[in-house]
Design an enzyme around this catalytic site. Sequence first.
Site, short mmCIF file in Angstrom:
data_model
loop_
_atom_site.label_atom_id
_atom_site.label_comp_id
_atom_site.label_asym_id
_atom_site.label_seq_id
_atom_site.Cartn_x
_atom_site.Cartn_y
_atom_site.Cartn_z
N ASP A 130 113.08 55.73 -15.72
CA ASP A 130 113.10 56.37 -17.10
C ASP A 130 113.20 55.40 -18.13
O ASP A 130 112.88 55.55 -19.38
CB ASP A 130 113.98 57.62 -17.38
CG ASP A 130 113.39 58.89 -17.08
OD1 ASP A 130 112.32 59.12 -17.42
OD2 ASP A 130 113.98 59.94 -16.29
N LYS A 138 105.12 65.54 -10.96
CA LYS A 138 105.55 64.07 -10.54
C LYS A 138 105.64 63.89 -9.21
O LYS A 138 104.76 62.96 -8.78
CB LYS A 138 106.90 64.05 -11.10
CG LYS A 138 107.03 63.70 -12.55
CD LYS A 138 108.45 63.88 -13.18
CE LYS A 138 108.57 63.85 -14.53
NZ LYS A 138 109.92 63.97 -15.11
N GLN A 196 115.78 64.71 -14.08
CA GLN A 196 115.11 65.50 -15.00
C GLN A 196 116.04 65.90 -16.20
O GLN A 196 116.96 66.70 -15.78
CB GLN A 196 114.44 66.55 -14.22
CG GLN A 196 113.69 67.45 -14.91
CD GLN A 196 112.26 66.82 -15.69
OE1 GLN A 196 111.67 65.93 -14.87
NE2 GLN A 196 111.89 67.16 -16.64
N1 GUN Z 1 112.19 65.80 -19.40
C1 GUN Z 1 110.94 65.98 -19.96
N2 GUN Z 1 110.49 64.78 -19.96
C2 GUN Z 1 111.31 64.10 -19.46
C3 GUN Z 1 111.40 62.38 -18.94
O1 GUN Z 1 110.35 62.00 -19.16
N3 GUN Z 1 112.25 62.10 -18.24
C4 GUN Z 1 113.21 62.83 -17.71
N4 GUN Z 1 114.27 62.41 -17.07
N5 GUN Z 1 113.49 64.20 -18.13
C5 GUN Z 1 112.49 64.63 -18.78
#
Ligand code: GUN
Length: 302
Positions: free
Chosen positions: A121, A54, A98
Site C-alpha cells: 500500500d 483484489k 484493509q
Molecule cells: N480501503 C479502501 N481503499 C484502500 C486501499 O487502497 N488500501 C487499503 N489498505 N485499504 C483501503
Amino acid sequence: MTARIIDGKAFADRLRAQIAGKVAELKTRHGITPGLAVVLVGDDPASSVYVRSKAKQTVEAGMASFEHRLAASAPEADLLALIAKLNADPAVNGILVQLPLPAQINSERVLEAISPEKDVDGFHVVNAGLLATGQEAIVPCTPLGCLMLLRDTLGDLSGLEAVVVGRSNIVGKPMAQLLLQQSCTVTIAHSKSRDLPGICRRADILVAAVGRPEMIKGDWIKPGAAVIDVGINRVPAPEKGPDKHKLVGDVDFASASAVAGAITPVPGGVGPMTIACLLANTLTATCRTNGLPEPSLLEEAA
Ligand code: GUN
C-alpha cells in the site's frame, strides 16, 4: 472544447496483462510466485467487496493470494501477531490491511508493524519518507495509477502547473510528491484554501481527491487542462427510480468535460487503476526482495 476521456479501465486491463506476463516469466525463469496477503478485520460490506475483487485479480495475474479475516471485535494484539507472522513468511511478498479498521485498533500502529519491504500500500512512514526524499519507495497505489494515466495522456510533465485538491496521506500528499518528481510546479489545496476555484484555474494538471461529490465545476478548470478525478461518491439517483444510487466523482463531469482537454470518468477512470497498481507493487516488491531487476511498468503499459 470536449475533453478526451481517459480510459482508466482499458489502461488497467493492459497493465494487468503485462503484469501477468512478468509473473509467468518469474515462475519459469526463477521458480518464484509472488504472493499477496490481504487482511480484513470485520465484515464491512464495501470492504468485503474490495477484498474479493483484489483476491480475484491477484489470482488472475498468476500470483498467490492469501486472505485473512478477523472478527470485528478482534483485539489489536491479534492483528499485530498476524502481521508478524506474514512479515516472516517467505511466500508472502506483499501485505495489505484493509482500511478502515474498527475503533479498538490503532491504524497507525498496525501500518507501522508491516515490514516496509512488504508494504504494497506504501502507507508505512519509511515508504512515505523514501518517496519524499526521492529514494526507491513503494508508492501508494492510487496516486501511482493517476501518474501512469497522466504520463500516458500528456507524456513529459516537466514544467506544468499541477494542483492537487486534498491532503490525505493515501492520495493527496504522495500524489504531490510524484508530480514534484516529474518536475511539475505543485500546489496542494484543501478545504481551508482561500479561493479554491482560482487555485484550480491555474492548473494544467488538476487532481481532485477531496471526497465531495461533484464539488469541482467546469468554470474552475483551465481550458485544455488534464483532470484526474479520484473521488468515488455514492449519491442518490432519483432519476433512476426511488432508492436508486449512482457513483459520481469529486468533479462535475458534465461541466468539466466541456472545458478540460482530457478527463477521467467515474466510474472507469482512476478506480480500476488502484488494484492494477497493487499488483504492480506486489511484483516490484517480489523483484526487490529477490535481487532481480524491476519491471518498468510505467512506460511499458502506455
Ligand atoms: N480501503 C479502501 N481503499 C484502500 C486501499 O487502497 N488500501 C487499503 N489498505 N485499504 C483501503
